[in-house]
Design a protein around this motif. Structure first.
Motif, PDB file in Angstrom:
ATOM      1  N   GLY A  47      66.889 -15.452 -68.321  1.00 24.28           N
ATOM      2  CA  GLY A  47      66.053 -15.980 -70.340  1.00 24.28           C
ATOM      3  C   GLY A  47      65.457 -16.358 -69.467  1.00 24.28           C
ATOM      4  N   GLY A  48      65.121 -16.698 -67.727  1.00 21.27           N
ATOM      5  CA  GLY A  48      64.787 -17.803 -67.894  1.00 21.27           C
ATOM      6  C   GLY A  48      64.756 -19.190 -67.748  1.00 21.27           C
ATOM      7  N   MET A  49      64.550 -20.245 -68.162  1.00 17.35           N
ATOM      8  CA  MET A  49      64.395 -21.660 -68.242  1.00 17.35           C
ATOM      9  C   MET A  49      64.283 -22.103 -69.488  1.00 17.35           C
ATOM     10  SD  MET A  49      63.025 -23.477 -65.226  1.00 17.35           S
ATOM     11  CE  MET A  49      61.015 -23.844 -65.248  1.00 17.35           C
ATOM     12  N   ARG A  50      65.341 -23.452 -69.756  1.00 17.94           N
ATOM     13  CA  ARG A  50      64.909 -23.930 -71.457  1.00 17.94           C
ATOM     14  C   ARG A  50      65.080 -25.108 -71.049  1.00 17.94           C
ATOM     15  NH1 ARG A  50      65.843 -21.395 -76.838  1.00 17.94           N
ATOM     16  NH2 ARG A  50      63.810 -20.037 -75.957  1.00 17.94           N
ATOM     17  N   GLY A  51      64.599 -26.300 -71.792  1.00 15.95           N
ATOM     18  CA  GLY A  51      65.471 -27.338 -71.328  1.00 15.95           C
ATOM     19  C   GLY A  51      64.597 -28.754 -72.232  1.00 15.95           C
ATOM     20  N   MET A  60      62.817 -30.001 -67.803  1.00 17.39           N
ATOM     21  CA  MET A  60      61.914 -29.346 -67.464  1.00 17.39           C
ATOM     22  C   MET A  60      60.119 -30.515 -67.467  1.00 17.39           C
ATOM     23  SD  MET A  60      61.361 -25.612 -68.981  1.00 17.39           S
ATOM     24  CE  MET A  60      59.571 -26.189 -69.072  1.00 17.39           C
ATOM     25  N   ASN A  61      59.641 -30.054 -66.114  1.00 20.20           N
ATOM     26  CA  ASN A  61      58.226 -30.761 -65.908  1.00 20.20           C
ATOM     27  C   ASN A  61      57.698 -29.873 -64.958  1.00 20.20           C
ATOM     28  OD1 ASN A  61      60.202 -31.259 -62.947  1.00 20.20           O
ATOM     29  ND2 ASN A  61      61.872 -32.437 -64.269  1.00 20.20           N
ATOM     30  N   ILE A  62      56.723 -30.983 -64.369  1.00 21.82           N
ATOM     31  CA  ILE A  62      55.479 -29.778 -63.989  1.00 21.82           C
ATOM     32  C   ILE A  62      56.777 -29.522 -61.867  1.00 21.82           C
ATOM     33  CG2 ILE A  62      54.004 -30.746 -64.278  1.00 21.82           C
ATOM     34  CD1 ILE A  62      53.374 -32.476 -62.208  1.00 21.82           C
ATOM     35  N   ASN A 153      61.201 -27.845 -74.103  1.00 27.41           N
ATOM     36  CA  ASN A 153      60.031 -26.885 -73.410  1.00 27.41           C
ATOM     37  C   ASN A 153      61.058 -25.542 -72.678  1.00 27.41           C
ATOM     38  OD1 ASN A 153      58.115 -25.162 -73.047  1.00 27.41           O
ATOM     39  ND2 ASN A 153      56.775 -27.268 -73.586  1.00 27.41           N
ATOM     40  N   GLY A 154      60.174 -24.835 -72.084  1.00 25.52           N
ATOM     41  CA  GLY A 154      61.045 -23.508 -71.628  1.00 25.52           C
ATOM     42  C   GLY A 154      59.934 -22.710 -71.217  1.00 25.52           C
ATOM     43  N   TYR A 155      60.552 -21.686 -70.359  1.00 19.48           N
ATOM     44  CA  TYR A 155      59.301 -20.850 -68.774  1.00 19.48           C
ATOM     45  C   TYR A 155      60.306 -19.588 -69.146  1.00 19.48           C
ATOM     46  CZ  TYR A 155      57.613 -19.659 -64.283  1.00 19.48           C
ATOM     47  OH  TYR A 155      57.225 -19.542 -63.440  1.00 19.48           O
ATOM     48  N   LYS A 156      59.779 -18.347 -69.590  1.00 17.41           N
ATOM     49  CA  LYS A 156      59.991 -16.871 -69.856  1.00 17.41           C
ATOM     50  C   LYS A 156      59.587 -16.234 -69.090  1.00 17.41           C
ATOM     51  CE  LYS A 156      60.732 -16.496 -74.403  1.00 17.41           C
ATOM     52  NZ  LYS A 156      60.842 -15.800 -75.761  1.00 17.41           N
ATOM     53  N   VAL A 157      59.817 -15.203 -67.809  1.00 20.87           N
ATOM     54  CA  VAL A 157      59.516 -14.672 -67.319  1.00 20.87           C
ATOM     55  C   VAL A 157      59.729 -12.641 -67.836  1.00 20.87           C
ATOM     56  CG1 VAL A 157      59.482 -13.561 -64.639  1.00 20.87           C
ATOM     57  CG2 VAL A 157      59.982 -15.950 -65.468  1.00 20.87           C
ATOM     58  N   TYR A 158      58.635 -12.049 -67.385  1.00 17.27           N
ATOM     59  CA  TYR A 158      58.199 -10.710 -68.577  1.00 17.27           C
ATOM     60  C   TYR A 158      58.482  -9.761 -67.047  1.00 17.27           C
ATOM     61  CZ  TYR A 158      59.195 -12.286 -72.781  1.00 17.27           C
ATOM     62  OH  TYR A 158      59.144 -13.214 -74.213  1.00 17.27           O
TER      63      TYR A 158
END
Length: 580
Positions: A47-51, A60-62, A153-158
């Motif tokens: 599901g991507g990442m979240r933290g 989550m950082n740059i 925050n998080g990051y999801k890929v489609y």
């Protein structure tokens, strides 16, 4: 590499972002916290990442965003030049660092010659799904942590179909991400240089306009807005849905809309609520206040990235109550199917899609219309995967997809749960019942009376950090090692282990034809069921419950008994695994 060496590498990195460097300097000597942020890499899963936002490989950082984006870039490069030209669409929500993380993702991809499209401001997750399909892009990214607390925050890929990456593709991307040894060394060009080269482009209002045109197709009865003057109170809970929900309602002719003023604008702290989660009654506090002032027929709340919808309605005592995701889903699916049948537009091969932890009421409703319901694992990407499969094979026509956690999809121009779509349809269902002189609550009771008094519950156990994650695994192992033969006075009819893909009944074993997942489900002799599932996005394990009976009171009592008996068992097991 041991965490201390990795931490030292970050501290010694001369080009480290100043904000992150100051954070690490302040943690010198705090070994427990340093270990927590460096003992592992922030997991990039299916599901991507979240933290939590902050310094370290487990935050989550740059740099962790660059790493995830570099892995995705590597995957896209392997697909060839056409994939690179089709590119990646990127959206983001109202959280801390969301615009910055979105641009870091764009720069990382564009630095590898991959075309990127970044929204001009925050946008709902479902609009990203739509935009990806509309622009015929190869992939998409949403920077969001949904309804998690402000520090996340998080990051999801489609994928190109507009759904979150299915397991097979996600596994390849995950492998690419994990191949990157040092996120600090990923080189990116400047935003200005990449914009000048045409590799970062801004998108915005044009996508909004086309999306709103598609939203109009959701309505089964376009004249209801004129025939009933329903009053709506809406809150975007400081998130992304404000503009599109209001535009969508206006496009369908619903004009009596009041927006909760204190929650109208984006706020990364979500300062007016304990949690920006429309599943929770407390999130409706201000909407209920406004609802009482204007005499609203329906209260609507969306989570920060606008993929989940909660509604509140007046009960038989004149008080606003928040419907569960299962109840809202039942109202929507019953309305859709009944209206299509009445108009002669209900396809014989229509299908309703739901997750394994979602109420059986949806299946019961679909069966009344001689339609099939197909179960998938928890996660809307599995619903999107089925839509794509049926689109290819023609076996079924998609009619409705939902999950108990307040996620719904009505039309497949988006391929993720869409709170904007659901808000419009819920409003229309409310208008439909009001035209008959009924409240939406009374409409729900009609659904129960027709199909059965289904009731569901959800409990959770939060266990943070490294020790918590280990305890969750031991708890699930305990249930696997000691088969549950009964619960209170109820005998177990079947047990399902989605990790081994085995269903055990009194007649023996059967194979479960779904992807493997760390989930256990027990079905009891009276049709009640319990399901255990570690959350994929939060440090908790969730316990789902479902019952059915001949009256609302009896079902509520049965649910209370099942929940108590099972949670008592969980408490015992937690005490046991704490000593291991």
């Amino acid at each position: 590499m041991e965490w201390k060496a990795i931490a030292k590498g970050w501290l010694d990195f001369k080009e480290l972002d100043n904000e992150l460097k100051n954070e690490l300097e302040a943690l010198k000597g705090n070994e427990k916290q340093l270990e927590e942020i460096f003992y592992k890499n922030l997991e990039f899963g299916t599901g991507g990442m979240r933290g939590e936002i902050g310094a370290g490989t487990n935050r989550m950082n740059i740099y962790t965003v660059r790493k995830a984006s570099a892995g995705l870039a590597s995957y896209i490069e392997e697909q060839g030049e056409e994939a690179k030209k089709r590119g990646v669409v990127i959206a983001y929500d109202s959280r801390h660092k969301s615009p910055e993380f979105a641009m870091e993702a764009a720069k990382t991809l564009a630095s590898q010659g991959i075309q990127t499209y970044v929204f001009d401001e925050l946008r709902p997750t479902p609009e990203l799904s739509f935009a990806l399909r509309y622009l015929k892009a190869f992939s998409g990214i949403v920077v969001t942590a949904s309804h998690n607390p402000p520090e996340y925050n998080g990051y999801k890929v489609y994928g190109s179909d507009g759904g979150q990456l299915p397991p097979e593709a996600a596994d390849i991307v995950i492998a690419k991400v994990n191949e990157i040894e040092n996120e600090l060394l990923i080189q990116v060009k400047s935003e200005q240089e990449l914009r000048t080269a045409g590799l970062i482009k801004t998108i915005g209002s044009k996508i909004d306009e086309v999306y709103i045109e598609n939203l109009k197709t959701i309505s089964e009865n376009p004249t209801l807005a004129e025939e009933t003057d329903i009053k709506i109170v809406f809150t975007p809970l400081h998130g992304t849905a404000n503009k599109l929900v209001r535009s969508g309602l206006e496009a369908l002719g619903y004009k009596n809309v009041s927006v909760v003023k204190e929650q109208e604008l984006p706020d990364p702290e979500f300062s007016t609520v304990k949690s920006p989660n429309p599943e929770e009654h407390a999130a409706f506090e201000l909407a209920i206040r406004d609802g009482k002032k204007v005499g609203a027929d329906i209260l609507i709340a969306t989570d920060p990235d606008a993929d989940r919808l909660g509604i509140a309605v007046l009960n038989d005592e004149g008080e606003y109550i928040v419907l569960t995701g299962n109840q809202t889903g039942a109202l929507l699916v019953d309305y859709l199917l009944s209206q299509k049948q009445e108009k002669g537009t209900l396809p014989q091969n229509g299908v309703v899609l739901k997750t394994i932890v979602t109420s059986e009421l949806g299946r019961r409703i679909a069966s009344a219309f001689n339609l099939e319901t197909v179960d998938v694992l928890t996660g809307f990407k599995f619903i999107a995967e089925k839509i794509k499969e049926y689109e290819t094979t023609g076996e079924h026509t998609f009619l409705f997809g939902y999950e108990e956690s307040y996620g719904y999809l009505i039309r497949d121009f988006a391929r993720d749960k869409d709170a904007v779509q659901a808000a419009l349809l819920a409003t229309e269902v409310c208008a439909y019942y009001k035209k008959q002189g009924l409240t939406l609550y009374e409409g729900m009771l009609r659904v129960f009376e027709k199909y059965g008094f289904y009731q569901e519950g959800l409990r959770s156990l939060t266990l943070k950090g490294k020790e918590g994650a280990e305890m969750i695994q031991r708890l699930l192992a305990s249930f696997r090692n000691e088969p549950l033969t009964s619960l209170g006075s109820l005998k177990t009819l079947a047990s399902e282990d989605y990790l081994t893909s085995i269903r055990v009944t009194q007649n023996g074993e059967e194979v479960i034809h779904l992807p493997k997942s760390n989930v256990l489900k027990y079905i009891f002799e009276d049709g009640s069921w319990v399901c255990l599932r570690p959350s994929g996005t939060e440090p908790k394990v969730k316990f789902y419950f479902g019952v059915n009976s001949t009256s609302l009171g009896e079902s509520k009592q049965k649910l209370q008994n099942v929940e108590k008996d099972f949670m008592d068992l969980v408490d015992k097991k937690v005490k046991m695994v704490q000593t291991i």
